[in-house]
Motif scaffolding. Structure first.
Motif, PDB file in Angstrom:
ATOM      1  N   ILE A 144     -14.603 -23.210 -32.518  1.00 14.60           N
ATOM      2  CA  ILE A 144     -13.855 -24.348 -31.977  1.00 14.60           C
ATOM      3  C   ILE A 144     -12.443 -23.864 -31.675  1.00 14.60           C
ATOM      4  O   ILE A 144     -11.727 -23.409 -32.575  1.00 14.60           O
ATOM      5  CB  ILE A 144     -13.830 -25.539 -32.950  1.00 14.60           C
ATOM      6  CG1 ILE A 144     -15.249 -25.999 -33.279  1.00 14.60           C
ATOM      7  CG2 ILE A 144     -13.017 -26.692 -32.382  1.00 14.60           C
ATOM      8  CD1 ILE A 144     -15.312 -27.127 -34.294  1.00 14.60           C
ATOM      9  N   LEU A 145     -12.053 -23.968 -30.421  1.00 12.03           N
ATOM     10  CA  LEU A 145     -10.747 -23.515 -29.968  1.00 12.03           C
ATOM     11  C   LEU A 145      -9.986 -24.689 -29.378  1.00 12.03           C
ATOM     12  O   LEU A 145     -10.566 -25.545 -28.718  1.00 12.03           O
ATOM     13  CB  LEU A 145     -10.864 -22.408 -28.918  1.00 12.03           C
ATOM     14  CG  LEU A 145     -11.627 -21.149 -29.325  1.00 12.03           C
ATOM     15  CD1 LEU A 145     -11.767 -20.213 -28.141  1.00 12.03           C
ATOM     16  CD2 LEU A 145     -10.928 -20.450 -30.479  1.00 12.03           C
ATOM     17  N   GLU A 146      -8.687 -24.687 -29.605  1.00 13.14           N
ATOM     18  CA  GLU A 146      -7.794 -25.675 -28.999  1.00 13.14           C
ATOM     19  C   GLU A 146      -6.701 -24.938 -28.238  1.00 13.14           C
ATOM     20  O   GLU A 146      -5.906 -24.197 -28.828  1.00 13.14           O
ATOM     21  CB  GLU A 146      -7.177 -26.587 -30.058  1.00 13.14           C
ATOM     22  CG  GLU A 146      -6.288 -27.675 -29.461  1.00 13.14           C
ATOM     23  CD  GLU A 146      -5.645 -28.551 -30.515  1.00 13.14           C
ATOM     24  OE1 GLU A 146      -4.834 -29.429 -30.151  1.00 13.14           O
ATOM     25  OE2 GLU A 146      -5.953 -28.355 -31.703  1.00 13.14           O
ATOM     26  N   PHE A 147      -6.689 -25.137 -26.925  1.00 12.79           N
ATOM     27  CA  PHE A 147      -5.715 -24.499 -26.056  1.00 12.79           C
ATOM     28  C   PHE A 147      -4.634 -25.512 -25.684  1.00 12.79           C
ATOM     29  O   PHE A 147      -4.902 -26.717 -25.575  1.00 12.79           O
ATOM     30  CB  PHE A 147      -6.371 -23.984 -24.768  1.00 12.79           C
ATOM     31  CG  PHE A 147      -7.342 -22.855 -24.981  1.00 12.79           C
ATOM     32  CD1 PHE A 147      -6.941 -21.534 -24.830  1.00 12.79           C
ATOM     33  CD2 PHE A 147      -8.661 -23.104 -25.320  1.00 12.79           C
ATOM     34  CE1 PHE A 147      -7.831 -20.497 -25.015  1.00 12.79           C
ATOM     35  CE2 PHE A 147      -9.557 -22.065 -25.507  1.00 12.79           C
ATOM     36  CZ  PHE A 147      -9.141 -20.757 -25.358  1.00 12.79           C
ATOM     37  N   THR A 148      -3.432 -25.004 -25.459  1.00  8.18           N
ATOM     38  CA  THR A 148      -2.375 -25.848 -24.907  1.00  8.18           C
ATOM     39  C   THR A 148      -2.564 -25.966 -23.404  1.00  8.18           C
ATOM     40  O   THR A 148      -2.866 -24.992 -22.716  1.00  8.18           O
ATOM     41  CB  THR A 148      -1.006 -25.245 -25.209  1.00  8.18           C
ATOM     42  OG1 THR A 148      -0.955 -23.902 -24.725  1.00  8.18           O
ATOM     43  CG2 THR A 148      -0.734 -25.254 -26.709  1.00  8.18           C
TER      44      THR A 148
END
Length: 348
Positions: A144-148
């Motif tokens: 699970i990745l969260e990018f700006t």
């Protein structure tokens, strides 16, 4: 004269319907592809500056990296901050890994106001080991990745949950040592634990101690103090916060006066309203009395019919208050206030 066939989906840059193609910044998987290429371009001479530049390119300044897996002694969960992420990737290669890349399959993307979340349930971390023997390790799990959501599109949170792993040994190596039972016994042993080398596991255990010490290290780097002085300063500031917490702001309390229900007639209530309006224009000493004093000294008004009877019985009604007699209560029908004097209906 040959002419190129007309493309119905082609739009001239000078036309009114020209629209730029979607830039790669809104495709998070392409950032993982770029990260894989950067990891493959690593050399044996890559120092800490190279790893810091790698982390700066792909991770935010406040990014966190979390690894969750289950070992023989129970489930483990390690979370490290931005300053420890470069060292984490370098320990992977220090443990004998020569190549590292990530494969994302059937990932789901969700767009928010300021971030993009990528949820890949079929993620594989592939590592190629050159020592102690040539082995390919495939570590599978959920990433699970969260990018700006900006031009840089860097990773803000990284959470990799490991489910299983496989160690693949080439068949040619097994054929070479088929007659040597000691080598076969060594090849049958795992070289990783849940796809992670011992160097990486030891570093994650060390991060549990290093993560709370980030304040000490940053203070030492900023003020150039000795470790003992940094520890004393941090403990003193923490003690000050515990002993003298900030005082909460007090809100001014507003006292509301309760209105007492009158037992007299409707004319008395209207006369009381006139008294309140007159008292608001010119304050009297009676207005500063408390609620209990007002209730205690409130006059008891007696009608004319009852006054003669009370005089005959020898009862003396309480004199009316000057503020109430001056407010116009003598104009009310059935009542009369003459400065405390009593009078019957015949004028006596």
């Amino acid at each position: 004269m040959s002419s190129t066939p007309h493309d119905p989906f082609y739009s001239s840059p000078f036309g009114p319907f020209y629209r730029r193609h979607t830039p790669y910044m809104v495709q998070p998987e392409y950032r993982i592809y770029e990260m894989n290429k950067r990891l493959q371009s690593r050399t044996e001479d890559s120092d800490n500056l190279w790893w810091d530049a790698f982390a700066t390119e792909f991770f935010e300044d406040d990014a966190t990296l979390t690894l969750s897996f289950c070992l023989e002694d129970g489930p483990k969960r390690y979370t490290i901050g931005r300053t420890l992420i470069p060292r984490y990737f370098s320990t992977v290669f220090e443990g004998g890994v020569t190549d590292l890349y990530y494969i994302l399959k059937h990932s789901k993307e969700s767009y928010h106001n300021s971030s993009i979340t990528v949820d890949c349930d079929q993620c594989a971390m592939v590592t190629q080991h050159g020592k102690p023997m040539f082995t390919k390790v495939c570590t599978e799990g959920r990433l699970i990745l969260e990018f700006t959501f900006d031009d840089l599109m860097r990773i803000k949170t990284w959470h990799f949950t490991i489910r299983q792993y496989r160690e693949l040994v080439p068949r040619s190596i097994l054929a070479m040592h088929a007659q040597d039972p000691q080598v076969l016994d060594q090849l049958s042993k795992n070289i990783t634990r849940m796809g992670l080398t011992n160097f990486t596991l030891n570093y994650l255990r060390l991060c549990v101690i290093l993560e709370p010490m980030q304040e000490l290290m940053s203070r030492h780097k900023t003020y150039n103090l000795s470790p003992r002085d940094c520890l004393k300063t941090c403990l003193f500031q923490k003690w000050q916060r515990m002993v003298a917490p900030p005082e909460p702001t007090r809100q001014p309390t507003t006292k509301r006066r309760k209105r007492k229900n009158s037992t007299s007639s409707t004319s008395n209530s209207s006369a009381g309203n006139n008294a309140n309006s007159t008292g608001s224009k010119k304050k009297t000493p009676a207005a500063n009395l408390s609620l209990s004093s007002q209730v205690t000294h409130q006059p008891h008004m007696v009608p004319f019919e009852q006054r003669g009877r009370s005089r005959a019985l020898g009862m003396r009604p309480s004199p009316p208050s000057p503020c109430l007699s001056s407010s116009g209560l003598h104009d009310a029908p059935g009542y009369r206030c003459d400065g405390g004097r009593r009078a019957n209906s015949d004028g006596r």
